[in-house]
Write a protein that holds these residues in place. Structure first.
Motif, PDB file in Angstrom:
ATOM      1  N   VAL A  81      26.751  31.916  37.153  1.00 56.78           N
ATOM      2  CA  VAL A  81      27.122  30.627  37.915  1.00 56.78           C
ATOM      3  C   VAL A  81      28.144  30.975  38.827  1.00 56.78           C
ATOM      4  O   VAL A  81      28.171  30.276  39.926  1.00 56.78           O
ATOM      5  CB  VAL A  81      27.675  29.818  36.713  1.00 56.78           C
ATOM      6  CG1 VAL A  81      28.179  28.520  37.321  1.00 56.78           C
ATOM      7  CG2 VAL A  81      26.441  29.223  35.747  1.00 56.78           C
ATOM      8  N   ALA A  82      29.027  31.831  38.298  1.00 57.50           N
ATOM      9  CA  ALA A  82      30.052  32.369  39.507  1.00 57.50           C
ATOM     10  C   ALA A  82      29.706  32.997  40.516  1.00 57.50           C
ATOM     11  O   ALA A  82      30.228  32.536  41.757  1.00 57.50           O
ATOM     12  CB  ALA A  82      31.079  33.425  38.590  1.00 57.50           C
ATOM     13  N   THR A 108      34.262  42.554  36.304  1.00 53.00           N
ATOM     14  CA  THR A 108      34.769  42.118  35.158  1.00 53.00           C
ATOM     15  C   THR A 108      34.179  42.894  34.003  1.00 53.00           C
ATOM     16  O   THR A 108      34.677  42.913  32.765  1.00 53.00           O
ATOM     17  CB  THR A 108      34.094  40.589  34.783  1.00 53.00           C
ATOM     18  OG1 THR A 108      32.887  40.645  34.845  1.00 53.00           O
ATOM     19  CG2 THR A 108      34.937  39.754  35.730  1.00 53.00           C
ATOM     20  N   GLY A 109      33.066  43.521  34.225  1.00 51.17           N
ATOM     21  CA  GLY A 109      32.494  44.425  33.215  1.00 51.17           C
ATOM     22  C   GLY A 109      33.220  45.804  32.994  1.00 51.17           C
ATOM     23  O   GLY A 109      33.367  46.090  31.814  1.00 51.17           O
ATOM     24  N   ILE A 110      33.788  46.216  34.159  1.00 51.01           N
ATOM     25  CA  ILE A 110      34.485  47.541  34.076  1.00 51.01           C
ATOM     26  C   ILE A 110      35.881  47.167  33.062  1.00 51.01           C
ATOM     27  O   ILE A 110      36.194  47.783  32.234  1.00 51.01           O
ATOM     28  CB  ILE A 110      34.762  48.368  35.464  1.00 51.01           C
ATOM     29  CG1 ILE A 110      33.657  48.548  36.046  1.00 51.01           C
ATOM     30  CG2 ILE A 110      35.781  49.287  35.195  1.00 51.01           C
ATOM     31  CD1 ILE A 110      33.795  49.110  37.295  1.00 51.01           C
ATOM     32  N   GLY A 133      35.370  34.328  30.452  1.00 51.94           N
ATOM     33  CA  GLY A 133      35.549  33.584  31.070  1.00 51.94           C
ATOM     34  C   GLY A 133      36.423  33.377  32.031  1.00 51.94           C
ATOM     35  O   GLY A 133      36.724  33.001  33.103  1.00 51.94           O
ATOM     36  N   MET A 134      37.841  33.721  31.521  1.00 56.77           N
ATOM     37  CA  MET A 134      39.051  33.647  32.396  1.00 56.77           C
ATOM     38  C   MET A 134      38.854  34.565  33.501  1.00 56.77           C
ATOM     39  O   MET A 134      39.075  34.370  34.781  1.00 56.77           O
ATOM     40  CB  MET A 134      40.353  33.976  31.466  1.00 56.77           C
ATOM     41  CG  MET A 134      40.756  32.792  30.746  1.00 56.77           C
ATOM     42  SD  MET A 134      42.280  33.175  30.040  1.00 56.77           S
ATOM     43  CE  MET A 134      41.694  34.331  28.425  1.00 56.77           C
ATOM     44  N   MET A 135      38.333  35.920  33.481  1.00 57.66           N
ATOM     45  CA  MET A 135      38.139  36.668  34.163  1.00 57.66           C
ATOM     46  C   MET A 135      37.161  36.430  35.262  1.00 57.66           C
ATOM     47  O   MET A 135      37.348  36.740  36.417  1.00 57.66           O
ATOM     48  CB  MET A 135      37.732  38.313  33.553  1.00 57.66           C
ATOM     49  CG  MET A 135      38.959  38.925  32.861  1.00 57.66           C
ATOM     50  SD  MET A 135      38.649  40.787  32.374  1.00 57.66           S
ATOM     51  CE  MET A 135      37.119  40.548  31.491  1.00 57.66           C
ATOM     52  N   VAL A 136      36.078  35.954  34.895  1.00 58.46           N
ATOM     53  CA  VAL A 136      35.014  35.727  35.681  1.00 58.46           C
ATOM     54  C   VAL A 136      35.338  34.599  36.707  1.00 58.46           C
ATOM     55  O   VAL A 136      34.995  34.689  37.952  1.00 58.46           O
ATOM     56  CB  VAL A 136      33.563  35.049  34.794  1.00 58.46           C
ATOM     57  CG1 VAL A 136      32.578  34.611  35.795  1.00 58.46           C
ATOM     58  CG2 VAL A 136      32.909  36.396  34.404  1.00 58.46           C
ATOM     59  N   GLY A 137      35.957  33.506  36.023  1.00 62.38           N
ATOM     60  CA  GLY A 137      36.674  32.505  36.933  1.00 62.38           C
ATOM     61  C   GLY A 137      37.450  32.987  38.075  1.00 62.38           C
ATOM     62  O   GLY A 137      37.396  32.505  39.420  1.00 62.38           O
ATOM     63  N   SER A 234      40.026  40.993  39.105  1.00 67.36           N
ATOM     64  CA  SER A 234      39.882  40.315  40.444  1.00 67.36           C
ATOM     65  C   SER A 234      39.877  41.530  41.527  1.00 67.36           C
ATOM     66  O   SER A 234      39.223  41.225  42.800  1.00 67.36           O
ATOM     67  CB  SER A 234      40.947  39.215  40.740  1.00 67.36           C
ATOM     68  OG  SER A 234      41.035  38.370  39.601  1.00 67.36           O
ATOM     69  N   THR A 235      40.731  42.521  41.442  1.00 65.15           N
ATOM     70  CA  THR A 235      40.792  43.580  42.537  1.00 65.15           C
ATOM     71  C   THR A 235      39.719  44.271  42.577  1.00 65.15           C
ATOM     72  O   THR A 235      38.955  44.599  43.662  1.00 65.15           O
ATOM     73  CB  THR A 235      42.164  44.518  42.170  1.00 65.15           C
ATOM     74  OG1 THR A 235      43.256  43.532  42.096  1.00 65.15           O
ATOM     75  CG2 THR A 235      42.220  45.581  43.369  1.00 65.15           C
ATOM     76  N   VAL A 236      39.145  44.803  41.492  1.00 63.67           N
ATOM     77  CA  VAL A 236      37.751  45.390  41.464  1.00 63.67           C
ATOM     78  C   VAL A 236      36.604  44.561  42.204  1.00 63.67           C
ATOM     79  O   VAL A 236      35.877  45.002  42.745  1.00 63.67           O
ATOM     80  CB  VAL A 236      37.524  45.978  40.208  1.00 63.67           C
ATOM     81  CG1 VAL A 236      35.914  46.559  40.276  1.00 63.67           C
ATOM     82  CG2 VAL A 236      38.354  46.864  39.538  1.00 63.67           C
ATOM     83  N   SER A 237      36.455  43.337  41.897  1.00 65.35           N
ATOM     84  CA  SER A 237      35.399  42.344  42.226  1.00 65.35           C
ATOM     85  C   SER A 237      35.630  42.255  43.672  1.00 65.35           C
ATOM     86  O   SER A 237      34.798  42.328  44.440  1.00 65.35           O
ATOM     87  CB  SER A 237      35.656  41.255  41.666  1.00 65.35           C
ATOM     88  OG  SER A 237      35.318  41.325  40.001  1.00 65.35           O
ATOM     89  N   SER A 238      36.884  42.087  44.150  1.00 70.59           N
ATOM     90  CA  SER A 238      37.050  41.735  45.471  1.00 70.59           C
ATOM     91  C   SER A 238      36.778  43.037  46.527  1.00 70.59           C
ATOM     92  O   SER A 238      36.255  42.810  47.687  1.00 70.59           O
ATOM     93  CB  SER A 238      38.585  41.231  46.021  1.00 70.59           C
ATOM     94  OG  SER A 238      39.425  42.149  45.451  1.00 70.59           O
ATOM     95  N   ILE A 239      37.467  44.085  45.992  1.00 67.84           N
ATOM     96  CA  ILE A 239      36.931  45.522  46.863  1.00 67.84           C
ATOM     97  C   ILE A 239      35.680  45.501  46.749  1.00 67.84           C
ATOM     98  O   ILE A 239      34.737  46.148  47.748  1.00 67.84           O
ATOM     99  CB  ILE A 239      37.789  46.558  46.198  1.00 67.84           C
ATOM    100  CG1 ILE A 239      39.190  46.341  46.442  1.00 67.84           C
ATOM    101  CG2 ILE A 239      37.276  47.775  46.873  1.00 67.84           C
ATOM    102  CD1 ILE A 239      39.902  47.522  45.879  1.00 67.84           C
ATOM    103  N   MET A 240      34.918  45.345  45.854  1.00 67.49           N
ATOM    104  CA  MET A 240      33.235  45.791  45.504  1.00 67.49           C
ATOM    105  C   MET A 240      32.638  44.406  46.461  1.00 67.49           C
ATOM    106  O   MET A 240      31.459  45.022  47.071  1.00 67.49           O
ATOM    107  CB  MET A 240      32.916  45.473  43.963  1.00 67.49           C
ATOM    108  CG  MET A 240      31.383  45.823  43.794  1.00 67.49           C
ATOM    109  SD  MET A 240      31.260  47.689  43.809  1.00 67.49           S
ATOM    110  CE  MET A 240      29.387  47.593  43.458  1.00 67.49           C
ATOM    111  N   SER A 241      32.995  43.655  46.684  1.00 69.96           N
ATOM    112  CA  SER A 241      32.396  42.550  47.440  1.00 69.96           C
ATOM    113  C   SER A 241      32.329  42.939  48.981  1.00 69.96           C
ATOM    114  O   SER A 241      31.544  42.809  49.673  1.00 69.96           O
ATOM    115  CB  SER A 241      33.119  41.125  47.310  1.00 69.96           C
ATOM    116  OG  SER A 241      34.342  41.032  47.963  1.00 69.96           O
ATOM    117  N   THR A 242      33.495  43.592  49.564  1.00 64.60           N
ATOM    118  CA  THR A 242      33.657  43.984  50.887  1.00 64.60           C
ATOM    119  C   THR A 242      32.428  45.212  51.000  1.00 64.60           C
ATOM    120  O   THR A 242      31.915  45.386  51.887  1.00 64.60           O
ATOM    121  CB  THR A 242      34.907  44.651  51.238  1.00 64.60           C
ATOM    122  OG1 THR A 242      35.174  45.635  50.404  1.00 64.60           O
ATOM    123  CG2 THR A 242      35.924  43.402  50.864  1.00 64.60           C
TER     124      THR A 242
END
Length: 264
Positions: A81-82, A108-110, A133-137, A234-242
């Motif tokens: 969903v996210a 979030t998994g790491i 849920g907090m991390m995924v959001g 949030s940091t890992v997810s954002s960097i991964m998205s780039t």
């Protein structure tokens, strides 16, 4: 016995229903100010009520299960969903929903793996699902902003990027400043929140514990963990998205993919 849970649920809903008075106030203000948000407010509250009621029953069921598969199913549902929501925000990024979903999953998994390995949280539904849920959001919000900002910045500065490419720079080198800017903008709210936590407002986890009867010191300890994991995920997810989104901005010949930037 079969109706006891229903009676208890209805009793517990007295206060939430009473709290609708403040929503009625907001709707009235919207009406008199001619904002046109009355139906949207009513629909949003109704949807929140329905969703939270359903998820309450679902979580009650999952918390009583000891099979780890329920944790994974709930986690993957939240990530799906996210990823869809973040991809909608960055709708002009090719395969944005898949990029966002994969980025959120990795980030979030790491983070969750480290928390469990370090025995910060036990691997049980009662702990893992709310924490996930907090991390995924948070990762959803950051990832969507990162992807959208990166694409928009490259579009605005296409001439600079094309000049760098013409001089022999790789796509990553040519868009380094745009990547940095998008990450800084996306992560700034998370970092600002960490800087001011407890000074401006008491976060949800901390407030919930205090209202539930826990001591403020216990609530603070949990909130520190929560802030740490939100920053990390949030940091890992954002960097991964780039890393996952920027290849779609270029052709195999290291030229800008004009179709990606032609849409408004």
């Amino acid at each position: 016995m079969e109706l006891e849970w229903a009676v208890e649920f209805l009793k517990g809903m007295i206060k939430p229903v009473a709290a609708l008075a403040v929503v009625a106030m907001a709707i009235a203000l919207s009406y008199f100010q001619k904002l046109g948000l009355e139906w949207e407010m009513a629909y949003s509250i109704f949807r929140a009520f329905l969703q939270l009621s359903i998820i309450g029953f679902v979580l009650d069921f999952i918390f009583n299960q000891e099979n780890a598969i329920w944790i994974l199913m709930a986690y993957l549902f939240m990530v799906s969903v996210a990823g869809y929501t973040a991809g909608e925000r960055a709708k002009h990024v090719p395969r944005g929903k898949y990029v966002a979903g994969a980025s959120i999953l990795v980030g979030t998994g790491i983070t969750m793996f480290l928390l469990v390995v370090l025995h910060v949280f036990p691997f049980t539904p009662r702990y893992i699902i709310p924490v996930a849920g907090m991390m995924v959001g948070n990762a959803m919000t950051v990832t969507g902003v990162t992807m959208k900002k990166l694409r928009d910045d490259i579009k605005i500065q296409m001439n600079l990027v094309e000049t760098a490419l013409a001089l022999g720079a790789t796509p990553r080198q040519a868009t380094l400043q745009q990547v940095k800017r998008s990450l800084v903008i996306a992560l700034s709210p998370v970092l600002d929140n960490a800087k001011t936590v407890g000074l401006i407002s008491l976060p949800g986890a901390m407030t919930g514990l205090i209202m539930g009867g826990a001591s403020p010191l216990e609530a603070i300890q949990l909130q520190i963990v929560v802030m740490n994991m939100l920053v990390g995920a949030s940091t890992v997810s954002s960097i991964m998205s780039t890393y996952l989104s920027w290849p779609s901005f270029f052709t195999k010949a290291y030229q800008l993919e004009t179709n990606v930037f032609s849409a408004d």
